[in-house]
Design a protein around this motif. Structure first.
Motif, short mmCIF file in Angstrom:
data_model
loop_
_atom_site.label_atom_id
_atom_site.label_comp_id
_atom_site.label_asym_id
_atom_site.label_seq_id
_atom_site.Cartn_x
_atom_site.Cartn_y
_atom_site.Cartn_z
N LEU A 1 0.68 -1.21 -0.03
CA LEU A 1 0.09 -0.11 -0.09
C LEU A 1 0.77 1.29 0.12
O LEU A 1 0.30 2.22 -0.54
CB LEU A 1 -0.94 0.01 1.22
N GLN A 2 1.87 1.14 0.56
CA GLN A 2 2.69 2.48 0.98
C GLN A 2 3.24 2.81 -0.77
O GLN A 2 3.36 3.69 -0.99
CB GLN A 2 4.20 2.11 1.93
N MET A 3 3.61 1.57 -1.35
CA MET A 3 4.19 1.75 -2.63
C MET A 3 3.04 2.36 -3.63
O MET A 3 3.50 3.26 -4.55
CB MET A 3 4.89 0.52 -3.38
N GLY B 1 3.19 5.74 -5.53
CA GLY B 1 3.41 5.81 -7.32
C GLY B 1 2.04 6.66 -7.54
O GLY B 1 2.02 7.36 -8.69
N LEU B 2 1.08 6.89 -6.71
CA LEU B 2 -0.08 7.55 -7.45
C LEU B 2 0.05 9.15 -7.24
O LEU B 2 -0.13 9.66 -8.12
CB LEU B 2 -1.57 7.00 -6.62
N GLN B 3 0.40 9.38 -5.92
CA GLN B 3 0.94 10.92 -6.02
C GLN B 3 -0.16 11.91 -6.33
O GLN B 3 0.20 12.92 -6.60
CB GLN B 3 2.13 11.11 -6.68
N THR B 4 -1.48 11.41 -6.27
CA THR B 4 -2.49 12.20 -6.64
C THR B 4 -3.87 12.11 -5.86
O THR B 4 -3.92 11.00 -5.11
CB THR B 4 -2.86 12.17 -8.15
N THR B 5 -4.45 13.13 -5.49
CA THR B 5 -5.73 13.08 -4.61
C THR B 5 -6.72 13.65 -5.17
O THR B 5 -6.78 14.78 -5.75
CB THR B 5 -5.66 13.85 -3.25
#
Length: 556
Positions: free
Chosen positions: A319-321, A325-329
């Protein structure tokens, strides 16, 4: 150092501070050395309950639980408790006495092949034939139980091995375990799918609890605006009053969870094994639904034929990865608005006072009355499903139940294990009148060990869940399910030195709960319930997830 002393010294080195057990002839030296050990011993009244207490302790703390028995009937009595922990991936160290090595295989008094018997229900087994093998067994046993997919490890300790001397050099040896298998090479594909998702959903199981990954679940859910549904083993992984929480999924799960599961276009499943009782509906998903599965057990990861992306490894790390990786909200989306609508349609009123008491109302009072940090354990059957469906869990490890094995009699001894771990928290066992009679002798343990838990008996005079199936699927042909001539449960508790009260009206329940919580002694609340009240909604076994039996459920 004597073998039995070495066992206890090594356990202390591993941070063990309590052991649940029952002595016998082949463990006399172990119990003799307990007199000078820092490990607390909790004397149970049946070995099965020693395993359940160790299991409850492990689930409440995340630490390994330790139980012990003598050979033969002592070890056979442990089996159900060990199997319960194995199916639910609970870390335990199971120590059984054994006849002397010279007598093995000769049908000696109280001899049983505990090694072979425990093989299918443990992660690993050790049969020790020399005192020098003790350090490796204890050290590696604890490591194996706690690594990868957690679970019980069994060590068979012949009497002469306990009496023999362990070389000092062996006590100083280290026994490193290889790291568990890991495979995250499909991580970029998972990130790509989640970024493109319009209707993402998180399906999380008990692996999240064992990985201590609740913060990551909540962070990812809020990043993706993805609702979270849980198996019963992950109940409380995020606060169930959080706007992204859908509650439990499955045969007796929330309609909101079922509906969102069917409408999602991407499902991220983490730490769940897709059991028939939790996610059997996957076969009815649209073919366009994408499934990403992360699990620490290679045999479980990708288990569903619908899996597009399979990753093997620690849930927290995975989940941390994904978060990195997503870096968006995302902000508010059409999907998050749809989830609000779904949740609005799944808001049952369980404040329904009546005589006799309805189970829903009992859970309403528990939600209203219990301290926010209380630990709730359950037995198995209707009482368990009422609690799983309506109790509002607020944090991980608050809700403790037997999931995969469905062990009646689990909740009361598990609650005692939890109370040993957290003596300053209120600990409640939600029981049925069938389940509590399997383990009521442990009131003696609760009293003698000063473990003031509260047992709420949902007393409807029947083996309720089996009766419900006979009512719904066998034309009300009731066979072997009526509990005629139940004892007076309050008098039974009082006979052991505990206390209790009968509740026959809804208006009496809140006061009874407050009295029990403040009693300072084990306390039983005998709640007389309507036997005609079924646990609904319910997806029939093997049935279409849209063919739901709803009863009082007001789902629109």
């Amino acid at each position: 150092m004597r073998g039995s002393k070495a066992v206890l010294t090594l356990l202390e080195k591993e941070g063990v501070d309590v052991m649940f057990g029952y002595p016998g002839g082949t463990t006399l030296t172990l119990y003799d050395d307990l007199l000078t050990s820092n490990i607390r011993h909790v004397l149970v009244r049946h070995e099965q309950c020693a395993a359940h207490m160790a299991d409850g302790y492990a689930r409440a703390t995340g630490k390994i639980g330790v139980c012990t028995s003598t050979s033969g009937p002592g070890s056979t009595n442990l089996v159900t408790g060990v199997a319960t922990a194995y199916v639910d991936s609970s870390p335990m160290l199971v120590l059984t006495g054994q006849v002397a090595t010279s007598a093995l295989g000769n049908q000696a008094f109280q001899e049983a092949d505990s090694f072979s018997m425990m093989m299918p229900i443990t992660k690993h087994n050790f049969r020790l034939l020399a005192p020098a093998e003790i350090p490796e067994a204890i050290t590696r046993g604890v490591s194996i139980a706690n690594s990868g997919r957690k679970g019980p490890v069994h060590i068979d300790l012949p009497a002469d091995v306990q009496k023999g001397e362990v070389p000092e050099a062996e006590m100083k040896r280290e026994f490193p375990e290889p790291p568990p298998l890991e495979d995250f090479h499909d991580l970029p594909e998972a990130i790509k799918i989640l970024r493109a998702a319009d209707r993402p959903l998180l399906l999380v199981g008990g692996g999240i609890i064992w990985a201590n990954a609740s913060p990551e679940v909540l962070q990812l859910a809020e990043m993706l605006m993805a609702p979270v549904t849980t198996t019963i083993m992950a109940k409380g992984v995020i606060p169930e009053d959080h706007p992204m929480s859908l509650g439990i999924i499955g045969m007796h799960g929330k309609e909101a969870a079922r509906k969102a599961f069917m409408e999602a276009d991407v499902i991220l499943a983490v730490g769940t094994r897709f059991s028939d009782r939790s996610s059997g509906a996957q076969s009815e998903l649209p073919m366009s639904t994408k499934l990403i599965h992360i699990d620490i057990d290679p045999g479980e990861a990708g288990k569903s034929a619908r899996t597009q992306v399979r990753m093997v490894g620690d849930a927290k790390k995975g989940l941390q990865m994904l978060i990195k990786g997503l870096q968006t909200t995302k902000g508010e989306t059409a999907w998050s608005l749809r989830i609000k609508e779904i949740l609005k349609n799944c808001a049952c009123n369980i404040n329904v006072p009546s005589t006799p008491v309805l189970p829903q109302f009992a859970i309403f009072e528990l939600n209203r009355t219990l301290p926010k940090d209380a630990i709730v354990c359950t037995e198995v059957g209707q009482n368990q499903m009422w609690a799983a469906h309506f109790f509002k869990a607020r944090y991980p490890r608050q809700f403790i139940t037997s999931g995969g094995f469905g062990t009646m009699g689990f909740g009361f001894p598990a609650s005692l294990g939890a109370k040993v771990a957290f003596p300053n928290k209120a600990v409640i066992d939600i029981a049925g009148d069938g389940s509590i009679q399997m383990v009521s002798h442990e009131f003696a343990t609760a009293v003698s060990e000063n473990l003031p838990v509260v047992v709420c008996v949902f007393n409807n005079g029947w083996l309720g869940m089996v009766r419900q199936w006979q009512k719904l699927f066998a034309e009300k042909r009731y066979s072997g399910t009526e509990l005629r001539d139940n004892p007076d449960f309050v008098k039974l508790a009082q006979a052991y030195g505990a206390d209790g009260v009968h509740v026959e009206r809804s208006s009496e329940l809140q006061e009874a709960l407050r009295t029990g919580i403040d009693a300072g002694t084990p306390f039983l609340i005998d709640i007389h319930m309507d036997p005609e009240e079924d646990v609904l909604p319910m997806i029939p076994p093997g049935g279409n997830p849209n063919a739901v039996i709803r009863g009082r459920c007001t789902w629109k």
